[in-house]
Design a protein around this motif. Structure first.
Motif, PDB file in Angstrom:
ATOM      1  N   ASN A 290      47.017  41.381  35.114  1.00  0.00           N
ATOM      2  CA  ASN A 290      45.633  41.845  35.246  1.00  0.00           C
ATOM      3  C   ASN A 290      44.716  41.168  34.236  1.00  0.00           C
ATOM      4  O   ASN A 290      43.550  40.871  34.544  1.00  0.00           O
ATOM      5  N   ASP A 291      45.220  40.927  33.026  1.00  0.00           N
ATOM      6  CA  ASP A 291      44.401  40.254  32.014  1.00  0.00           C
ATOM      7  C   ASP A 291      44.043  38.846  32.466  1.00  0.00           C
ATOM      8  O   ASP A 291      42.908  38.386  32.273  1.00  0.00           O
ATOM      9  N   LYS A 292      45.018  38.173  33.076  1.00  0.00           N
ATOM     10  CA  LYS A 292      44.737  36.824  33.565  1.00  0.00           C
ATOM     11  C   LYS A 292      43.740  36.847  34.714  1.00  0.00           C
ATOM     12  O   LYS A 292      42.878  35.981  34.848  1.00  0.00           O
ATOM     13  N   LYS A 293      43.879  37.886  35.564  1.00  0.00           N
ATOM     14  CA  LYS A 293      42.988  37.994  36.723  1.00  0.00           C
ATOM     15  C   LYS A 293      41.550  38.271  36.292  1.00  0.00           C
ATOM     16  O   LYS A 293      40.586  37.752  36.870  1.00  0.00           O
ATOM     17  N   ASN A 294      41.387  39.122  35.274  1.00  0.00           N
ATOM     18  CA  ASN A 294      40.049  39.533  34.834  1.00  0.00           C
ATOM     19  C   ASN A 294      39.428  38.578  33.825  1.00  0.00           C
ATOM     20  O   ASN A 294      38.246  38.724  33.485  1.00  0.00           O
ATOM     21  N   LYS A 295      40.199  37.627  33.321  1.00  0.00           N
ATOM     22  CA  LYS A 295      39.669  36.712  32.326  1.00  0.00           C
ATOM     23  C   LYS A 295      38.692  35.726  32.975  1.00  0.00           C
ATOM     24  O   LYS A 295      38.969  35.124  34.006  1.00  0.00           O
ATOM     25  N   LYS A 296      37.544  35.578  32.343  1.00  0.00           N
ATOM     26  CA  LYS A 296      36.511  34.695  32.891  1.00  0.00           C
ATOM     27  C   LYS A 296      36.873  33.230  32.649  1.00  0.00           C
ATOM     28  O   LYS A 296      37.529  32.894  31.676  1.00  0.00           O
ATOM     29  N   LYS A 297      36.382  32.390  33.538  1.00  0.00           N
ATOM     30  CA  LYS A 297      36.560  30.966  33.376  1.00  0.00           C
ATOM     31  C   LYS A 297      35.680  30.480  32.226  1.00  0.00           C
ATOM     32  O   LYS A 297      34.638  31.073  31.944  1.00  0.00           O
ATOM     33  N   PRO A 298      36.054  29.379  31.542  1.00  0.00           N
ATOM     34  CA  PRO A 298      35.235  28.855  30.435  1.00  0.00           C
ATOM     35  C   PRO A 298      33.796  28.573  30.852  1.00  0.00           C
ATOM     36  O   PRO A 298      32.860  28.835  30.092  1.00  0.00           O
TER      37      PRO A 298
END
Length: 411
Positions: A290-298
């Motif tokens: 979930n953290d990877k899914k919710n992490k914004k792109k640079p």
């Protein structure tokens, strides 16, 4: 029995039920007996497989129970596991430490004194009980001795009376009457002595019981040590897994030898340890996913920085100098790409906005601007943002500020 007879002259009988080292034989008359070839012992009784002492030694030792003690004046617990490990548990933070914190030095000394006092009281109680038992035994011995002396005295009187009867050749009836009187007197004396002994024994027992009751009244019952709740035990278990950096893909059988020596691992039942371990790994895997899914792109993080900080009259060099240390600025590594996104933002998002619109956006974005705040206090907050200076007139700035507050109050 001569062992040589066992080896040579008497018949050897095979018996699979015999313990190791024993052989079975028959005498010429057919009577069985048994011989130990190790100890040279001969027995007419069938040998026991294991002596009672050996059976007791083979029995597993009973596991010690885990003990917990509340440290006086604190929310800490002193825990001694069944394996002999000691640690300290904070009920407020739900954490455990091996080493005793310096703040617990005094309370632990007080706890040790309480334990010593409790041990002394228990020892005193045992001594009193032992004295009472000894007193009762002495009373019973005295009673038995007095009865034996009485019986001896009775026997002496009986013998003396028989001798007197044998010596007298006179009136048999008078002598018989005298004999009956002596016997009645003797029986009455024995009855009286028995009654007195019983009264004395009862009085001494009552006195000893009263003393024991008074002693027990002085001993205050210690409060039961608080037990760790199921939730607290599970929290400690999961804390251990987190400290050991257990991977979401870890295998229980491989990690078990590393975890079993920690007392927190034994806080949950043995039959639930594997299930709780697998549950922790599954939940950790879901969290990482979930953290990877919710992490914004640079690129999206950099755009968020542009929206919140860039003003209409700001240039790229000014923006880069002011926000080069912002994590959102560093998220995008290519400088040319950053500059292109900056210019595109200014052109398409800020090109049509008026200075007053930028200033109003600043008022709306500043959380500290609320009804009741004074202008001089608000000005100190607003002048830190570049959009404050887009409205060049000081009077216009204050008027727009007051209009904004009035609009907020009327909602």
């Amino acid at each position: 029995m001569n062992p040589a007879l066992v080896q040579g002259q008497h018949a050897l009988v095979y018996n699979p039920m015999l313990p190791p080292g024993w052989t079975e034989h028959r005498t010429p008359t057919g009577q069985p007996y048994w011989y130990n070839t190790i100890t040279a012992q001969t027995s007419w009784l069938f040998p026991s497989p294991l002596p009672p002492l050996a059976q007791q030694e083979n029995q597993p030792k009973k596991k010690k129970k885990q003990t917990k003690k509340k440290i006086p004046g604190t929310n800490w617990l002193f825990v001694l596991t069944h394996d002999g490990y000691e640690f300290f548990y904070d009920r407020d933070t739900k954490t455990s430490v091996w080493e005793m914190p310096e703040a617990l030095k005094g309370p632990m000394e007080e706890l040790n004194k309480l334990d010593e006092e409790k041990e002394r009281e228990s020892k005193l109680k045992q001594e009193n009980e032992a004295k009472l038992a000894q007193k009762e035994q002495e009373d019973a011995d005295n009673k038995k001795r007095m009865l034996e002396e009485q019986e001896a005295e009775q026997e002496a009187k009986r013998v003396k009376l028989e001798q007197e009867i044998a010596q007298e050749n006179g009136d048999n009836e008078e002598k018989e009457h005298s004999k009956e009187e002596d016997l009645e007197a003797t029986e009455m004396t024995e009855e009286d002595i028995m009654w007195q002994l019983q009264q004395m024994a009862e009085a001494e027992v009552e006195e000893a019981q009263a003393a024991q009751a008074a002693q027990e009244e002085q001993i205050k019952e210690e409060p039961k040590e608080p037990e760790l709740s199921e939730e607290e035990c599970l929290a400690q278990f999961n804390q251990l897994l987190a400290e050991r950096n257990i991977s979401p893909f870890a295998i229980y059988s491989a990690e078990y030898p590393k975890l079993m020596t920690d007392p927190r691992f034994s806080l949950v039942p043995h039959n639930k340890q594997k299930a709780l371990f697998n549950k922790y790994c599954n939940e950790l895997g879901e969290k990482i996913k979930n953290d990877k899914k919710n992490k914004k792109k640079p690129e999206d993080e950099f755009k968020d920085l542009l929206i919140s900080k860039v003003t209409q009259k700001m240039y790229w060099d000014d923006f880069r100098r002011k926000y080069k240390d912002d994590p959102r600025f560093k998220a995008l590594s290519v400088t040319k790409e950053k500059e292109a996104l900056f210019k595109d933002h200014v052109k398409h998002h800020l090109g049509k906005k008026k200075p007053t619109d930028e200033y109003m956006d600043l008022l709306r974005d500043t959380k500290d601007i609320r009804p009741g705040i004074r202008w001089r206090d608000a000005k100190k907050i607003l002048e830190k943002d570049d959009r404050y200076y887009l409205v060049e007139s000081k009077i216009d700035r204050e008027d727009l500020f007051r209009d904004y507050l009035q609009d907020m109050s009327s909602r």
